[in-house]
Design a protein around this motif. Structure first.
Motif, short mmCIF file in Angstrom:
data_model
loop_
_atom_site.label_atom_id
_atom_site.label_comp_id
_atom_site.label_asym_id
_atom_site.label_seq_id
_atom_site.Cartn_x
_atom_site.Cartn_y
_atom_site.Cartn_z
N MET A 1 39.86 -30.56 3.70
CA MET A 1 40.28 -30.00 2.43
C MET A 1 41.76 -30.27 2.25
O MET A 1 42.54 -30.11 3.17
CB MET A 1 40.01 -28.49 2.38
N ARG A 2 42.14 -30.70 1.07
CA ARG A 2 43.51 -31.07 0.79
C ARG A 2 44.11 -30.13 -0.24
O ARG A 2 43.48 -29.81 -1.26
CB ARG A 2 43.55 -32.51 0.27
N ARG A 3 45.32 -29.67 0.00
CA ARG A 3 46.00 -28.79 -0.94
C ARG A 3 46.88 -29.63 -1.84
O ARG A 3 47.84 -30.25 -1.40
CB ARG A 3 46.82 -27.75 -0.17
N ASP A 15 45.23 -33.62 4.60
CA ASP A 15 43.86 -33.14 4.79
C ASP A 15 43.86 -32.09 5.89
O ASP A 15 44.51 -32.25 6.92
CB ASP A 15 42.94 -34.29 5.17
N HIS A 16 43.08 -31.04 5.69
CA HIS A 16 43.08 -29.95 6.65
C HIS A 16 41.80 -29.15 6.48
O HIS A 16 41.42 -28.82 5.36
CB HIS A 16 44.30 -29.05 6.39
N GLU A 17 41.13 -28.86 7.56
CA GLU A 17 39.94 -28.01 7.53
C GLU A 17 40.39 -26.56 7.59
O GLU A 17 40.80 -26.07 8.63
CB GLU A 17 39.03 -28.33 8.72
N TRP A 18 40.33 -25.89 6.48
CA TRP A 18 40.85 -24.53 6.41
C TRP A 18 39.87 -23.55 7.05
O TRP A 18 38.67 -23.59 6.78
CB TRP A 18 41.09 -24.14 4.95
N THR A 63 31.66 -26.13 0.63
CA THR A 63 33.01 -25.56 0.58
C THR A 63 33.14 -24.56 -0.56
O THR A 63 33.79 -23.52 -0.41
CB THR A 63 34.06 -26.67 0.45
N LEU A 241 42.99 -26.80 -4.58
CA LEU A 241 42.51 -27.41 -3.35
C LEU A 241 41.51 -28.49 -3.73
O LEU A 241 40.83 -28.37 -4.76
CB LEU A 241 41.84 -26.37 -2.45
N GLU A 242 41.41 -29.53 -2.90
CA GLU A 242 40.47 -30.61 -3.20
C GLU A 242 39.69 -30.99 -1.96
O GLU A 242 40.22 -31.01 -0.84
CB GLU A 242 41.23 -31.84 -3.69
N GLU A 243 38.39 -31.24 -2.14
CA GLU A 243 37.56 -31.78 -1.08
C GLU A 243 36.38 -32.50 -1.69
O GLU A 243 35.67 -31.93 -2.55
CB GLU A 243 37.07 -30.67 -0.15
N ALA A 244 36.18 -33.75 -1.27
CA ALA A 244 35.02 -34.55 -1.70
C ALA A 244 34.87 -34.59 -3.21
O ALA A 244 33.76 -34.60 -3.74
CB ALA A 244 33.74 -34.00 -1.06
#
Length: 254
Positions: A1-3, A15-18, A63, A241-244
């Motif tokens: 997940m990217r902020r 990128d970071h797995e929160w 997510t 936040l962004e993911e996929a």
């Protein structure tokens, strides 16, 4: 997940797995809020659909559901419309170990209460939401609601809260009634008609909107329904936040 737009750290874009604890920090209710704080959590497709074939699951993601759980994990009460309860098969909120210490420190119960908004009380009170909740379910209704249905709700163990002088619920009064019970960190999960009522009444403080990278076409509802505001209300972007390809946004009322 990217902020993309940071909550606190202006340099954090990697990128970071929160973890759930980090998400709970990111979605914490504002400190020192003057009175109750009502936030909404909704998901929308790229073409504005809040549902696909009557349910939101098809446009959601894993997510999105983690954030959904986090928002519940920090809330005092979840406010939801009766039609959404029926369509989405609502069950009682459950206690989660990941949020237990945080909730205890904040003086909260083990799980948020579910507060169902219903004018007719046309609900199945034998369902687990009413018969087996960890925290008693609330039913928000008007003073003109059918007395026999009020008795049926109370018999099932629900607490009936009068939040309107007629058959329906007045949004501002519903928020006040919950706050009077110590439930000030409020979360509404819709549906669109209920969210539209909160928007029209000017009591929505924050919108947590997931933008799903999907197209549905069709004639599905938007995230908020009902009459249009005379003047559009402006909200300010607080975080993204962004993911996929999914964007998880937060907007606060200006």
């Amino acid at each position: 997940m990217r902020r993309l737009l940071p909550v606190t750290d202006p340099t954090a874009t990697e990128d970071h797995e929160w973890s759930l604890d980090e998400l709970a920090d990111a979605y914490a209710y504002p400190d020192g809020a003057d009175g109750p704080w009502l936030r909404a959590n909704m998901v929308s497709s790229l073409d504005g659909a809040a549902q696909h074939e009557g349910r939101s699951q098809a446009i959601s993601s894993d997510t999105d559901m983690r954030i959904f759980g986090t928002l519940r994990g920090v809330a005092d009460a979840v406010v939801v419309g009766a039609e959404t309860v029926r369509l989405e098969g609502y069950r009682p909120a459950r206690a989660r170990e990941a949020f237990a210490a945080r909730r205890a420190a904040a003086g909260q119960g083990p799980a948020p209460a579910i507060a169902v908004v219903s004018a007719s009380l046309g609900l199945d009170f034998s369902l687990p939401l009413f018969a087996e909740p960890l925290v008693p379910t609330l039913v928000l209704t008007g003073s003109a609601a059918p007395p026999d249905r009020m008795r049926e709700a109370e018999k099932a163990g629900a607490e009936v809260v009068i939040a309107g002088d007629g058959s329906g619920v007045e949004p501002a009064r519903a928020v006040r009634a919950l706050a009077e019970r110590g439930l000030t960190r409020l979360l509404t999960e819709g549906g669109p008609r209920l969210l539209g009522q909160f928007v029209a009444a000017g009591v929505l403080d924050e919108l947590c909107l997931t933008l799903s990278p999907t197209l549905t076409a069709g004639d599905a509802q938007r995230i908020a329904g009902g009459p249009a505001l005379a003047v559009p209300e402006r909200f300010a972007l607080a975080s993204v936040l962004e993911e996929a390809g999914f964007l998880f946004t937060r907007y606060r009322r200006i």
